[in-house]
Motif scaffolding. Structure first.
Motif, PDB file in Angstrom:
ATOM      1  N   VAL A 184      37.936 -21.740  55.857  1.00 24.97           N
ATOM      2  CA  VAL A 184      36.922 -21.964  54.702  1.00 24.97           C
ATOM      3  C   VAL A 184      37.429 -21.268  53.693  1.00 24.97           C
ATOM      4  O   VAL A 184      37.526 -21.895  52.485  1.00 24.97           O
ATOM      5  CB  VAL A 184      35.877 -21.278  55.227  1.00 24.97           C
ATOM      6  N   VAL A 185      38.228 -20.037  53.748  1.00 25.46           N
ATOM      7  CA  VAL A 185      38.733 -19.483  52.687  1.00 25.46           C
ATOM      8  C   VAL A 185      39.967 -20.160  51.957  1.00 25.46           C
ATOM      9  O   VAL A 185      39.867 -20.214  50.860  1.00 25.46           O
ATOM     10  CB  VAL A 185      39.280 -17.933  53.135  1.00 25.46           C
ATOM     11  N   LEU A 186      40.924 -20.665  52.932  1.00 29.58           N
ATOM     12  CA  LEU A 186      41.892 -21.549  52.481  1.00 29.58           C
ATOM     13  C   LEU A 186      41.053 -22.939  51.624  1.00 29.58           C
ATOM     14  O   LEU A 186      41.747 -23.357  50.687  1.00 29.58           O
ATOM     15  CB  LEU A 186      42.886 -22.186  53.526  1.00 29.58           C
ATOM     16  N   GLY A 187      39.944 -23.602  52.188  1.00 30.32           N
ATOM     17  CA  GLY A 187      39.504 -24.806  51.697  1.00 30.32           C
ATOM     18  C   GLY A 187      38.934 -24.334  50.143  1.00 30.32           C
ATOM     19  O   GLY A 187      39.143 -25.164  49.086  1.00 30.32           O
ATOM     20  N   ILE A 188      38.245 -23.126  50.117  1.00 29.47           N
ATOM     21  CA  ILE A 188      37.627 -22.462  48.920  1.00 29.47           C
ATOM     22  C   ILE A 188      38.828 -22.327  47.766  1.00 29.47           C
ATOM     23  O   ILE A 188      38.569 -22.775  46.675  1.00 29.47           O
ATOM     24  CB  ILE A 188      36.752 -21.389  49.044  1.00 29.47           C
ATOM     25  N   ALA A 189      39.836 -21.848  48.351  1.00 31.82           N
ATOM     26  CA  ALA A 189      40.943 -21.539  47.389  1.00 31.82           C
ATOM     27  C   ALA A 189      41.438 -22.826  46.967  1.00 31.82           C
ATOM     28  O   ALA A 189      42.019 -22.913  45.669  1.00 31.82           O
ATOM     29  CB  ALA A 189      42.192 -20.588  48.028  1.00 31.82           C
ATOM     30  N   MET A 190      41.681 -23.956  47.734  1.00 34.53           N
ATOM     31  CA  MET A 190      42.204 -25.022  47.333  1.00 34.53           C
ATOM     32  C   MET A 190      41.363 -25.790  46.387  1.00 34.53           C
ATOM     33  O   MET A 190      41.849 -26.264  45.449  1.00 34.53           O
ATOM     34  CB  MET A 190      42.554 -25.960  48.581  1.00 34.53           C
ATOM     35  N   PHE A 191      40.130 -25.604  46.454  1.00 40.03           N
ATOM     36  CA  PHE A 191      39.023 -26.181  45.757  1.00 40.03           C
ATOM     37  C   PHE A 191      38.814 -25.880  44.446  1.00 40.03           C
ATOM     38  O   PHE A 191      39.017 -26.526  43.398  1.00 40.03           O
ATOM     39  CB  PHE A 191      37.502 -26.281  46.391  1.00 40.03           C
ATOM     40  N   VAL A 192      39.151 -24.456  44.513  1.00 43.65           N
ATOM     41  CA  VAL A 192      39.200 -23.565  43.028  1.00 43.65           C
ATOM     42  C   VAL A 192      40.463 -23.856  42.289  1.00 43.65           C
ATOM     43  O   VAL A 192      40.634 -24.241  41.051  1.00 43.65           O
ATOM     44  CB  VAL A 192      39.072 -22.046  43.135  1.00 43.65           C
ATOM     45  N   VAL A 193      41.610 -23.888  43.025  1.00 42.92           N
ATOM     46  CA  VAL A 193      42.982 -24.281  42.182  1.00 42.92           C
ATOM     47  C   VAL A 193      42.886 -25.756  41.793  1.00 42.92           C
ATOM     48  O   VAL A 193      43.160 -26.113  40.719  1.00 42.92           O
ATOM     49  CB  VAL A 193      44.073 -24.181  43.249  1.00 42.92           C
ATOM     50  N   MET A 194      42.421 -26.644  42.537  1.00 36.97           N
ATOM     51  CA  MET A 194      42.245 -28.151  42.250  1.00 36.97           C
ATOM     52  C   MET A 194      41.165 -28.402  41.182  1.00 36.97           C
ATOM     53  O   MET A 194      41.548 -29.128  40.181  1.00 36.97           O
ATOM     54  CB  MET A 194      41.557 -29.003  43.416  1.00 36.97           C
ATOM     55  N   ASN A 195      40.108 -27.572  40.957  1.00 39.10           N
ATOM     56  CA  ASN A 195      39.214 -27.527  40.001  1.00 39.10           C
ATOM     57  C   ASN A 195      39.779 -26.985  38.667  1.00 39.10           C
ATOM     58  O   ASN A 195      39.648 -27.713  37.611  1.00 39.10           O
ATOM     59  CB  ASN A 195      38.083 -26.887  40.452  1.00 39.10           C
ATOM     60  N   ILE A 196      40.539 -26.145  38.856  1.00 36.91           N
ATOM     61  CA  ILE A 196      41.125 -25.542  37.594  1.00 36.91           C
ATOM     62  C   ILE A 196      42.266 -26.199  36.911  1.00 36.91           C
ATOM     63  O   ILE A 196      42.439 -26.652  35.873  1.00 36.91           O
ATOM     64  CB  ILE A 196      41.655 -23.967  37.776  1.00 36.91           C
ATOM     65  N   TYR A 197      43.172 -26.861  37.792  1.00 37.10           N
ATOM     66  CA  TYR A 197      44.353 -27.521  37.429  1.00 37.10           C
ATOM     67  C   TYR A 197      44.170 -28.866  37.429  1.00 37.10           C
ATOM     68  O   TYR A 197      44.948 -29.564  36.516  1.00 37.10           O
ATOM     69  CB  TYR A 197      45.756 -27.038  38.104  1.00 37.10           C
ATOM     70  N   VAL A 198      43.676 -29.724  38.227  1.00 42.14           N
ATOM     71  CA  VAL A 198      43.821 -30.776  38.574  1.00 42.14           C
ATOM     72  C   VAL A 198      42.498 -31.605  37.876  1.00 42.14           C
ATOM     73  O   VAL A 198      42.546 -32.585  37.069  1.00 42.14           O
ATOM     74  CB  VAL A 198      43.967 -31.407  39.956  1.00 42.14           C
TER      75      VAL A 198
END
Length: 194
Positions: free
Chosen positions: A18-32
């Protein structure tokens, strides 16, 4: 340092996932997704503007028959106004009409001398010196008929004198200036080649 999740309880792996998913979601939201969202907002704004333009076009299309009717009415009105204030001299027409008026009444045309154009703001004034022999009654009828012309004709400098030795039943001699007007159409300036 590697973490071995096989020796840990299942919920630790779930929490890490869940933590890795949230981190990927945040990174994707910010950059992509940020650029994609900005592009979507810009496109939606363009779509709204285009829909407004389409609506304006539909309104104009619905109003087109009325506008065409207005144009036809304006063209008819312009033609009527050109008869009142023509855009050209029409000397022949004026001479014919003066001759017709002379023949309708008991007159003798003694003078018909067109003068030079006098430039005014948006029109030209055209004086024509006229002399006639006739009766006062016939002169009044002539002026009445002249006032019914479709174009503007003013009479100025009227001088009436009795005829001492009446010939042909003429009792007065009238000299006057008939002033008619010609509209100056503005000519567009010549286009320059670049």
């Amino acid at each position: 340092m590697a973490i071995d999740l096989n020796s840990k309880p299942w919920y630790v792996a779930a929490i890490v996932g869940v933590v890795l998913g949230i981190a990927m979601f945040v990174v994707m939201n910010i950059y992509v997704f940020k650029d994609i969202r900005a592009n979507i907002e810009r496109l939606e704004t363009n779509i709204d503007e285009l829909e407004r333009e389409i609506e304006k076009g539909r309104a104009a299309k619905a109003d087109l028959p009325r506008l065409e009717e207005d144009i036809r009415n304006y063209e008819i009105e312009l033609e009527r106004l050109r008869r009142i204030l023509p855009t050209k001299r029409e000397t022949d027409n004026l001479i014919k009409r003066a001759k017709q008026l002379t023949e309708r009444g008991r007159f003798r045309l003694t003078r018909f001398t067109p003068g030079n154009f006098e430039d005014r703001d948006f029109f030209l004034e055209w004086p024509i010196r006229v002399g006639r022999d006739g009766t006062s009654h016939e002169l009044g009828l002539f002026f009445d008929r002249l006032s019914r012309f479709s174009r503007i004709i003013n009479v100025t400098e009227l001088q009436i004198a009795p005829i001492r030795q009446s010939t042909g039943g003429y009792t007065i001699h009238a000299e006057f200036v008939q002033r008619t007007y010609i509209f100056k159409e503005e000519t567009p300036p010549p286009e320059t080649q670049q």
